[in-house]
Design a protein around this motif. Structure first.
Motif, short mmCIF file in Angstrom:
data_model
loop_
_atom_site.label_atom_id
_atom_site.label_comp_id
_atom_site.label_asym_id
_atom_site.label_seq_id
_atom_site.Cartn_x
_atom_site.Cartn_y
_atom_site.Cartn_z
N LEU A 1 68.41 58.44 33.95
CA LEU A 1 67.13 57.98 34.28
C LEU A 1 66.82 56.44 33.70
CD1 LEU A 1 64.47 58.62 36.37
CD2 LEU A 1 63.32 59.09 34.01
N GLN A 2 67.11 55.49 34.60
CA GLN A 2 66.79 54.08 34.12
C GLN A 2 65.33 53.76 34.61
OE1 GLN A 2 69.13 51.46 32.98
NE2 GLN A 2 66.96 50.72 32.61
N MET A 3 64.70 53.54 33.52
CA MET A 3 63.31 53.16 33.49
C MET A 3 62.91 51.69 33.25
SD MET A 3 61.71 56.47 31.72
CE MET A 3 62.28 56.16 30.04
N ASN A 4 62.37 50.81 34.25
CA ASN A 4 62.10 49.64 34.13
C ASN A 4 60.58 49.37 34.26
OD1 ASN A 4 64.74 48.99 34.06
ND2 ASN A 4 64.91 48.74 36.25
N SER A 5 60.15 48.09 33.81
CA SER A 5 58.85 47.91 33.95
C SER A 5 58.11 48.96 33.20
CB SER A 5 58.49 47.41 35.39
OG SER A 5 59.26 46.34 35.65
N LEU A 6 58.14 49.43 32.19
CA LEU A 6 57.34 50.80 31.57
C LEU A 6 56.08 50.30 31.54
CD1 LEU A 6 60.09 51.96 29.44
CD2 LEU A 6 58.94 53.42 31.29
N LYS A 7 55.38 51.25 31.76
CA LYS A 7 53.81 50.99 31.56
C LYS A 7 53.39 52.28 30.44
CE LYS A 7 53.09 49.94 36.49
NZ LYS A 7 52.39 50.63 37.61
N PRO A 8 52.20 51.98 29.91
CA PRO A 8 51.64 52.91 28.91
C PRO A 8 51.37 54.28 29.72
CG PRO A 8 50.35 50.82 28.61
CD PRO A 8 51.31 50.73 29.80
N GLU A 9 51.38 54.23 30.84
CA GLU A 9 50.94 55.84 31.42
C GLU A 9 52.16 56.61 31.56
OE1 GLU A 9 49.71 52.53 34.62
OE2 GLU A 9 49.78 52.74 32.54
N ASP A 10 53.48 55.81 31.52
CA ASP A 10 54.73 56.45 31.55
C ASP A 10 54.79 57.30 30.25
OD1 ASP A 10 55.49 55.51 33.94
OD2 ASP A 10 56.16 53.63 32.98
N THR A 11 54.05 57.05 29.22
CA THR A 11 54.09 57.99 27.90
C THR A 11 54.39 59.20 28.27
OG1 THR A 11 53.30 55.93 26.54
CG2 THR A 11 53.30 58.23 25.54
N ALA A 12 55.22 59.91 27.69
CA ALA A 12 55.52 61.19 27.96
C ALA A 12 56.74 62.05 27.30
CB ALA A 12 55.49 61.74 29.43
N VAL A 13 56.88 63.20 27.30
CA VAL A 13 58.01 63.83 26.92
C VAL A 13 58.77 64.16 28.16
CG1 VAL A 13 59.27 65.92 26.18
CG2 VAL A 13 57.06 65.11 24.91
N TYR A 14 59.96 63.49 28.35
CA TYR A 14 60.95 63.50 29.77
C TYR A 14 61.91 64.61 29.36
CZ TYR A 14 58.75 59.41 31.56
OH TYR A 14 57.82 58.25 31.82
N TYR A 15 61.85 65.43 30.58
CA TYR A 15 62.65 66.71 30.60
C TYR A 15 63.63 66.53 31.61
CZ TYR A 15 59.24 68.80 27.66
OH TYR A 15 58.13 68.92 26.76
N CYS A 16 65.21 66.85 31.26
CA CYS A 16 66.14 66.72 32.22
C CYS A 16 66.03 68.32 32.81
CB CYS A 16 67.55 66.73 31.67
SG CYS A 16 68.85 66.77 32.73
N ALA A 17 66.50 68.57 34.16
CA ALA A 17 66.44 69.54 34.99
C ALA A 17 67.44 69.77 35.87
CB ALA A 17 65.01 69.67 35.68
N ALA A 18 67.92 71.27 35.72
CA ALA A 18 68.96 71.50 36.89
C ALA A 18 68.21 72.24 37.87
CB ALA A 18 70.07 72.26 36.28
N ILE A 19 68.39 72.13 39.16
CA ILE A 19 67.50 73.02 40.40
C ILE A 19 68.68 73.42 41.06
CG2 ILE A 19 65.96 72.62 41.84
CD1 ILE A 19 64.92 69.95 40.44
N ASN A 20 68.36 74.50 41.65
CA ASN A 20 69.39 75.35 42.58
C ASN A 20 69.19 74.63 43.87
OD1 ASN A 20 70.52 76.98 40.85
ND2 ASN A 20 68.87 78.53 41.33
N ASN A 21 68.25 73.98 44.53
CA ASN A 21 68.20 73.64 45.90
C ASN A 21 67.49 72.29 45.76
OD1 ASN A 21 68.81 76.41 47.21
ND2 ASN A 21 66.99 76.94 46.26
N TRP A 22 67.59 71.68 47.27
CA TRP A 22 66.86 70.42 47.40
C TRP A 22 65.55 70.59 47.90
CZ3 TRP A 22 67.41 65.57 45.76
CH2 TRP A 22 66.67 64.69 46.54
N TYR A 23 64.39 70.12 47.12
CA TYR A 23 63.25 70.31 47.86
C TYR A 23 62.48 68.93 48.08
CZ TYR A 23 63.38 74.85 45.63
OH TYR A 23 64.00 76.17 45.32
#
Length: 124
Positions: free
Chosen positions: A81-103
């Motif tokens: 995940l390339q994150m550019n122009s970061l803002k204070p509201e982007d502050t969070a714990v970021y989680y990677c996820a594997a998903i079975n289907n496209w939603y």
């Protein structure tokens, strides 16, 4: 059976960039849609981005469109995940996820495997 491990989080200033990595181990990386979610203090875990099995399509939350880019390297079993122009509201714990289907509307309830998360803090 797959394990996910995020890296690349940290403390940055508004306007800076970060690149998160999600290294997978185990079986079946290329059989999963990969995604990123984030959870800020006091908020529900929210969708950030997903990428199709071969990278042919991507989807982003409106809040990050034009600033973030998701990518995957199936040979290296890694999502990014390339994150550019970061803002204070982007502050969070970021989680990677594997998903079975496209939603069309990805939800944390659809996730098969989670990473442990990496903290991203954007100061003003």
């Amino acid at each position: 059976q797959m394990q996910l491990r995020e890296s690349g989080g940290g403390l940055v200033q508004a306007g800076d960039s970060l690149r998160l990595s999600c290294a997978a181990s185990g079986r079946g990386f290329s059989t999963y849609v990969m995604g990123w979610f984030r959870q800020a203090p006091g908020k529900e875990r929210e969708f950030v981005a997903t990428i199709m099995w071969g990278g042919e399509e991507t989807k982003y939350a409106d809040s990050v469109k034009g600033r973030f880019a998701i990518a995957r390297d199936n040979a290296g079993m890694t999502a990014y995940l390339q994150m550019n122009s970061l803002k204070p509201e982007d502050t969070a714990v970021y989680y990677c996820a594997a998903i079975n289907n496209w939603y069309a509307r990805p939800s944390s309830n659809d996730v098969t495997y989670w990473g442990q998360g990496t903290q991203v803090t954007v100061s003003s």
